[in-house]
Design an enzyme around this catalytic site. Structure first.
Site, PDB file in Angstrom:
ATOM      1  N   ASP A 208       0.856  -1.189   0.000  1.00  0.00           N
ATOM      2  CA  ASP A 208       0.000   0.000   0.000  1.00  0.00           C
ATOM      3  C   ASP A 208       0.891   1.237   0.000  1.00  0.00           C
ATOM      4  O   ASP A 208       2.088   1.141   0.228  1.00  0.00           O
ATOM      5  CB  ASP A 208      -0.871   0.016   1.262  1.00  0.00           C
ATOM      6  CG  ASP A 208      -0.012  -0.134   2.514  1.00  0.00           C
ATOM      7  OD1 ASP A 208       0.152  -1.276   2.970  1.00  0.00           O
ATOM      8  OD2 ASP A 208       0.534   0.876   2.993  1.00  0.00           O
ATOM      9  N   ASP A 210       1.735   4.623   2.070  1.00  0.00           N
ATOM     10  CA  ASP A 210       1.555   5.106   3.434  1.00  0.00           C
ATOM     11  C   ASP A 210       0.682   6.371   3.438  1.00  0.00           C
ATOM     12  O   ASP A 210       0.487   7.016   2.400  1.00  0.00           O
ATOM     13  CB  ASP A 210       2.931   5.381   4.059  1.00  0.00           C
ATOM     14  CG  ASP A 210       2.884   5.310   5.571  1.00  0.00           C
ATOM     15  OD1 ASP A 210       2.262   4.367   6.106  1.00  0.00           O
ATOM     16  OD2 ASP A 210       3.464   6.189   6.237  1.00  0.00           O
TER      17      ASP A 210
END
Ligand SMILES: [Zn+2]
Length: 268
Positions: A208, A210
């Protein structure tokens, strides 16, 4: 029955098994039991010991992982080279989910974790300027590239205490410092490996972006686990490829980390 191994793998979030045909080995350590039963098996011609970092049922959050027991258990089985796959967040817009980062530097932002084996009986100061094994890094980068992963060779991993994720401000600060990825388990694992004179290599899978990198809600734990689950077969292949490319004899300086230092106890 195989009860020794020269390569260790510590599997991160979502990475709970590696070896198809493996023996379970009971290992006791002065630091209590490791995260889970250690399994030992073969990948090609190499004997490998595997520990799921969080336990098979993910019972240990990052700040509760028995890091000292895990590394000690591996070393006591004969392990000298450790590969450490883990899930990380990206701090760069252009480095998206699905990329593999093989960091060459680390920043410790954890707090309160025990980060040494040598807390009594005399001071032991290991060099940690380059926290990762250069040979292991080269092998990991090559394996990731041949597996057609988008691969970043180098970059700084910042390790946060967790279990919460970063605030937007923290994340933007990490970015401004030029750091590449953020995780919760890379420290003290790396330094404990160095304190046992082990080679240690991080294989970080970006799951992902941040919180500071893009708008929106920020990352959730479910998203991390779901992303890792979708990639776990490919990750196992990557780790297996890297295992088989590690040298049989170490020529790096990791094994000399304790040379000339008087240790308060013998290593296993
Ligand atoms: Zn090394």
């Amino acid at each position: 029955m195989l009860t020794r191994a020269d390569i260790g793998v510590i599997g991160g979030s979502g990475f709970y098994s590696l070896l198809d045909d493996a023996e379970e080995v009971e290992v006791s350590t002065p630091y209590g039991p490791p995260s889970d039963t250690v399994t030992v098996g073969r990948i090609g011609s190499r004997a490998v010991a595997f520990i799921p970092r969080h336990g098979r049922d993910h019972r240990f959050p990052p700040h509760r992982i028995p890091y000292r027991a895990n590394l000690w258990a591996l070393r006591s089985l004969g392990v000298r080279q450790v590969l450490a796959p883990s899930a990380v967040g990206s701090l760069r817009a252009e480095l998206g989910p699905g990329a593999i980062v093989v960091p060459d530097q680390l920043v410790d932002r954890t707090s309160g974790r025990v980060q040494t084996y040598y807390d009594m009986g005399g001071a032991v100061h290991v060099s940690f300027s380059d926290p990762y094994c250069p040979t292991g890094r080269a092998v990991a980068v090559e394996a990731a590239r041949s597996g057609e992963w988008e691969t970043l060779d180098g970059g700084t991993l910042v390790v946060i205490e967790g279990p919460r994720f970063s605030t937007r401000a923290e994340s933007q600060w990490f970015q401004r410092n030029g750091w590449a990825i953020v995780g919760m388990t890379g420290f003290p694992e790396a330094v404990l490996a160095r304190e046992l004179a082990l080679c240690y290599t991080s294989l970080s899978l970006v799951t992902d972006h941040d919180a500071g990198v893009e708008a929106g809600q920020g990352v959730t734990h479910d998203e991390v686990l779901e992303f890792f689950a979708r990639n776990v077969t490919r990750m196992r292949t990557l780790v297996a490829d890297a295992v088989q490319s590690l040298p049989h004899e170490r020529t790096c300086s990791c094994g000399a980390a304790l040379d000339g230092i008087k240790l308060p106890f013998e290593l296993p």
